[in-house]
Design a protein around this motif. Structure first.
Motif, short mmCIF file in Angstrom:
data_model
loop_
_atom_site.label_atom_id
_atom_site.label_comp_id
_atom_site.label_asym_id
_atom_site.label_seq_id
_atom_site.Cartn_x
_atom_site.Cartn_y
_atom_site.Cartn_z
N VAL A 1 0.85 -1.18 0.00
CA VAL A 1 0.00 0.00 0.00
C VAL A 1 0.89 1.24 0.00
O VAL A 1 2.10 1.15 0.23
N ALA A 2 0.29 2.39 -0.23
CA ALA A 2 0.95 3.68 -0.07
C ALA A 2 0.01 4.60 0.68
O ALA A 2 -1.20 4.38 0.69
N ASP A 3 0.57 5.61 1.31
CA ASP A 3 -0.26 6.55 2.05
C ASP A 3 -0.89 7.61 1.16
O ASP A 3 -1.87 8.25 1.52
N HIS A 4 -0.33 7.81 -0.05
CA HIS A 4 -0.83 8.79 -1.01
C HIS A 4 0.00 8.69 -2.28
O HIS A 4 1.02 7.98 -2.31
N SER A 5 -0.40 9.40 -3.30
CA SER A 5 0.40 9.55 -4.51
C SER A 5 1.22 10.84 -4.43
O SER A 5 0.73 11.85 -3.91
N THR A 6 2.44 10.80 -4.97
CA THR A 6 3.27 12.00 -5.09
C THR A 6 3.82 12.05 -6.52
O THR A 6 4.94 11.62 -6.80
N PRO A 7 3.03 12.56 -7.48
CA PRO A 7 3.48 12.60 -8.87
C PRO A 7 4.71 13.49 -9.06
O PRO A 7 4.77 14.60 -8.52
N CYS A 8 5.68 12.99 -9.82
CA CYS A 8 6.90 13.76 -10.05
C CYS A 8 6.60 15.10 -10.70
O CYS A 8 7.20 16.12 -10.33
N GLU A 9 5.69 15.13 -11.67
CA GLU A 9 5.43 16.39 -12.37
C GLU A 9 4.82 17.45 -11.47
O GLU A 9 5.00 18.64 -11.68
N GLY B 1 -4.54 13.74 -5.24
CA GLY B 1 -5.69 12.99 -4.76
C GLY B 1 -5.97 11.72 -5.54
O GLY B 1 -7.04 11.12 -5.40
N GLU B 2 -5.02 11.27 -6.36
CA GLU B 2 -5.21 10.05 -7.13
C GLU B 2 -5.04 8.81 -6.25
O GLU B 2 -4.26 8.83 -5.28
#
Length: 412
Positions: free
Chosen positions: A344-352, A358-359
């Motif tokens: 699992v992950a706690d959230h998404s952190t998009p590089c861009e 909120g994905e």
């Protein structure tokens, strides 16, 4: 039935978006992660919204949820950070999440992370520890790398004060003096005292030997602090105590450790671990497996994917995912056939974006009596077709606890 055990492996911030430099793929799609893919192939997968779709969450809120707490009990980042570095808050204390930063004489924040300082922060922090401003005592403690915690202890304080951090990506602009966010004597007092503390920090830190040595070596000095996430502790009712299972968390990141302490978990860390790609994933796996001997649920956390997302380093994020895969592989090799492992992950952190989004994040569960689906690759695209569907963070945790026979039947 007898309760089974669970390890939850958390890749902080691992979710991402298609990246042009990666030919339209995400770091998870390109990473060589055979153990993550094995769990997806032999288990069941899906997607998870930590809170609900479209709402970004911080590491603090994400772990508050993954650790089984009601998000309505969120106390603010400051108290969580304080718990993470081992500070005990008294009733009425106000805690802030901080960065060591490099500020010039005009109040401009040249670098919000003081060159990602790692050494010397303990010595610098002593300049503020025990300081009295009016009738308020200051407690200040370094955390992971450039991070720190500030606590104001005294009568008549309030968490209703603004952040002084100009926030990424705004290096090169002035810090923001604290302001009261409500028209109350306590909020005005807290803002006034906080601003005095910041100026004292600038004066004392600027001449500190650690910073003089850093400047001589061509490094940014950590001559200031910027604050955010003011909070006052709320009353937690940990899920592990309600359900009767013993939980532990293996991590090096102080926010995660703090949330674990507030959630009545055993805290397991080691100085050989870091909050970046140079951590020791095998050690982390060994600590998690050892904790599983005396605990029912163990979290094993790696921060590096989030760091690389914030820094817009897609190749670095691929490397971080492969470090996570090494940890997961070591765990898999040590599990018996009656234990679950979940990704699992706690959230998404998009590089861009360089910030949390909120994905949803991909999830996967491997272990006994799993309703295996047809997904064979652990990433944001393939897992969206998985048998778990799309769950919230608390739904995901409860699903795991139900698999392990910890959830009581509702009704007759």
């Amino acid at each position: 039935m007898k309760q089974r055990k669970i390890i939850i492996a958390i890749a902080d911030g691992v979710g991402d978006r298609p990246i042009k430099a990666l030919e339209g793929l995400t770091p998870l799609q390109l990473a060589k992660a055979p153990y993550l893919d094995r769990i997806a192939r032999e288990g069941v997968t899906g997607m998870m919204d930590p809170l609900f779709p479209g709402i970004p969450v911080g590491t603090d809120m994400g772990h508050l949820i993954l650790f089984g707490n009601d998000p309505k009990l969120y106390p603010g980042r400051g108290p969580i950070e304080a718990a993470g570095v081992g500070l005990t808050l008294q009733a009425g204390d106000i805690a802030f999440r901080c960065n060591f930063a490099y500020r010039d004489a005009n109040g401009i924040i040249v670098d919000r992370r003081a060159g990602r300082i790692r050494q010397g922060t303990q010595e610098i922090a002593q300049e503020l520890e025990g300081l009295m401003v009016e009738d308020v005592e200051v407690h200040f403690s370094p955390a992971t790398e450039h991070r720190a915690v500030l606590v104001l202890s005294g009568p008549g304080l309030s968490p209703a004060v603004s952040d002084t951090d100009p926030k990424a990506p705004n290096d090169g602009v002035a810090y923001k003096p604290a302001q009261a966010l409500e028209d109350s004597p306590s909020a005005r007092k807290t803002a006034r005292i906080l601003n005095q503390v910041l100026e004292i920090a600038y004066e004392r830190f600027s001449s500190h030997p650690v910073n003089l040595d850093r400047q001589a070596a061509g490094l940014y000095p950590a001559n200031f602090i910027i604050t955010r996430g003011a909070g006052m502790m709320t009353d937690f009712q940990p899920l592990c105590q309600e359900f009767g299972y013993q939980a532990a968390v293996v991590a090096r990141e102080d926010t995660v450790l703090g949330m674990g302490r507030l959630s009545a978990m055993t805290i397991i860390t080691d100085d050989r671990l870091t909050g970046n790609v140079d951590t020791d994933p095998e050690l982390k796996a060994d600590l998690a497996l050892d904790a599983l001997k005396t605990h029912d649920l163990v979290y094993a956390h790696i921060k590096a994917p989030d760091v690389m997302g914030h820094d817009n380093q897609p190749l670095g994020k691929i490397q971080a995912i492969e470090v996570f895969d090494r940890m997961v592989g070591r765990i898999l090799d040590g599990l018996d056939d009656q234990t679950y492992i979940a990704l699992v992950a706690d959230h998404s952190t998009p590089c861009e974006k360089g910030e949390h989004s909120g994905e949803p994040v991909p999830i996967a569960v491997w272990g006994p009596s799993i309703r295996q689906d047809t997904v064979s690759h652990y990433d944001e695209i393939d897992c969206s077709r998985g048998g778990l569907g799309r769950l919230t963070g608390r739904e995901f945790l409860f699903s795991l606890l139900d698999l392990a026979n910890w959830v009581k039947k509702q009704g007759n």
